[in-house]
Design an enzyme around this catalytic site. Structure first.
Site, short mmCIF file in Angstrom:
data_model
loop_
_atom_site.label_atom_id
_atom_site.label_comp_id
_atom_site.label_asym_id
_atom_site.label_seq_id
_atom_site.Cartn_x
_atom_site.Cartn_y
_atom_site.Cartn_z
N GLY A 28 43.62 35.68 33.02
CA GLY A 28 42.52 36.85 33.47
C GLY A 28 43.36 37.84 34.37
O GLY A 28 42.66 38.26 35.16
N ASN A 104 41.09 31.79 36.80
CA ASN A 104 40.52 33.57 37.08
C ASN A 104 39.80 33.69 35.58
O ASN A 104 38.62 33.64 35.64
CB ASN A 104 41.17 34.31 37.85
CG ASN A 104 40.13 35.82 38.22
OD1 ASN A 104 39.72 35.81 38.74
ND2 ASN A 104 40.89 36.46 37.06
N SER A 157 31.66 31.42 41.00
CA SER A 157 30.45 32.54 41.21
C SER A 157 29.42 32.09 42.21
O SER A 157 29.15 30.86 42.23
CB SER A 157 30.36 33.05 39.80
OG SER A 157 29.09 33.76 40.01
N TYR A 170 25.34 31.36 31.93
CA TYR A 170 26.51 31.36 32.54
C TYR A 170 26.83 30.65 33.78
O TYR A 170 27.55 29.65 34.94
CB TYR A 170 26.54 33.15 32.67
CG TYR A 170 27.29 33.71 33.63
CD1 TYR A 170 29.15 33.79 33.06
CD2 TYR A 170 27.06 33.73 35.11
CE1 TYR A 170 29.95 34.19 34.43
CE2 TYR A 170 27.98 34.42 35.31
CZ TYR A 170 29.77 34.75 35.27
OH TYR A 170 30.58 34.91 36.81
N LYS A 174 29.29 28.21 35.19
CA LYS A 174 29.44 28.20 37.15
C LYS A 174 29.45 27.37 38.14
O LYS A 174 30.59 26.82 38.76
CB LYS A 174 29.59 29.93 37.28
CG LYS A 174 30.02 31.05 36.79
CD LYS A 174 31.56 30.75 37.01
CE LYS A 174 32.35 31.64 36.51
NZ LYS A 174 34.08 32.25 36.87
N PRO A 200 32.37 34.36 44.09
CA PRO A 200 31.68 36.38 45.09
C PRO A 200 30.52 36.17 44.10
O PRO A 200 30.22 35.75 42.83
CB PRO A 200 33.41 36.80 44.33
CG PRO A 200 33.80 35.74 43.44
CD PRO A 200 33.12 34.70 43.49
N GLU A 206 35.32 45.01 35.16
CA GLU A 206 34.90 45.20 34.02
C GLU A 206 33.73 43.94 33.17
O GLU A 206 33.62 43.72 32.54
CB GLU A 206 36.27 44.64 32.72
CG GLU A 206 36.96 46.34 32.99
CD GLU A 206 38.13 45.49 31.90
OE1 GLU A 206 38.63 44.51 30.90
OE2 GLU A 206 39.50 46.63 32.02
#
Ligand code: NDP
Ligand code: 8X3
Length: 270
Positions: A28, A104, A157, A170, A174, A200, A206
């Site tokens: 990524g 990533n 995340s 999602y 994670k 994070p 994006e």
């Protein structure tokens, strides 16, 4: 005077040589956190293998960062296991000794309740964020276990630490990254391999464009009214983590913008 100049020059060249021996593999790297990490690593003379699907961006990175360090790019989709293994197995000898893997690549696809969720979005998130991370790791780990050293940084995340409305799959992907980070730490311990995760909060990349399928106006609202984290902030942390002495391994770091308390509590102006 002359002696001191020669001494200084030798020191600089030894330092450069030492860091130039490190090679990082970043998935990524064409955007956001991965791209900023590649730029910072390049400034620190870490050799780079940069990956992503967008060929033009990879080419541009190779040209730009190639001025600072050795760069090689690999175009593949992390969720396609044949592509992953054939790309990684194609690495030339001088790029096959990987010291640092930054897992990533990933995204959120959609934001809706479980009952309204799109199955294609679910597949994309689980295939890319979880299985993609596993495929890349599976292809690279043997190179690390063979030499009994290496560093794997998994980008999780806050969605891997909490669950928020409409975040369902999602968040599940994670949470899986969080679990895999812990699992890697256990299984790779005997091989002297360092494993870390960075989780994070809101980072202005994006990410939301992808989540909202190109609706840039909607994406902008995610980062408006407060100072969101920037990709460079996370790159800085990743570089800090990988540049500790070898006996130091930071397991897990959760980082938010100051304005953000949890996934859903953000102090916005106006
Ligand atoms: P970006 O959308 O800016 O970057 C995502 C990167 O992942 C791109 O380089 C993209 O490259 C790559 N990628 C996506 N899908 C694939 C795929 N199938 N195969 C190969 N590469 C892929 O987002 P971020 O930089 O923000 O995201 C990076 C990581 O950080 C992700 O894992 C994300 O979940 C995580 N994260 C992001 C946060 C945020 O708020 N932004 C917060 C917490 C975690 P290409 O399209 O060229 O393939
Ligand atoms: C990205 C941050 O809060 O959208 O992982 O899940 S969040």
């Amino acid at each position: 005077m002359l002696f001191s100049l020669i001494f200084k020059a030798t020191q600089v060249s030894l330092t450069k040589k030492k860091s130039m021996t490190q090679t990082a593999f970043i998935t990524g790297a064409t955007s956001g956190i991965g791209k900023a990490t590649a730029a910072l690593f390049a400034k620190n003379q870490i050799r780079l293998i940069l990956c992503g699907r967008r060929k033009e961006r990879l080419k541009a990175l190779e040209e730009e960062l190639g001025k600072l360090t050795d760069v090689m790019t690999l175009q593949f989709d992390v969720s396609n296991k044949d592509e992953v293994f054939s790309a990684i197995n194609s690495l030339p000898e001088n790029f096959s000794n990987i010291d640092i893997l930054i897992n990533n690549a990933g995204n959120a696809h959609g934001l809706s309740t479980i009952q309204e969720g799109d199955i294609d979005d679910w597949d994309a998130m689980l295939d890319i964020n979880v299985k993609g991370l596993l495929y890349v790791s599976k292809a690279i780990i043997p190179k690390m276990t063979e030499k009994n050293s290496g560093f794997i940084v998994n980008i999780g995340s806050i969605a891997g630490k909490e669950v928020y409305p409409n975040g369902n799959v999602y968040c599940a992907s994670k949470h899986a990254v969080n679990a895999l980070n812990k699992a890697m730490r256990i299984d790779l311990n005997k091989h002297n391999i360092r494993v870390s995760a960075i989780h994070p909060g809101a980072v202005e990349t994006e990410f939301s464009d992808v989540r909202f399928k190109g609706d840039t106006e909607k994406a902008k609202t995610v980062y408006s009214g407060y100072s969101a984290l920037q990709a460079e902030d996370i790159a800085d942390i990743i570089h800090f983590v990988i540049s500790r002495p070898y006996h130091v391994n930071i397991e897990d770091l959760v980082v938010y913008p100051t304005a953000q308390a949890t996934a859903t509590i953000i102090k916005k102006e106006g």
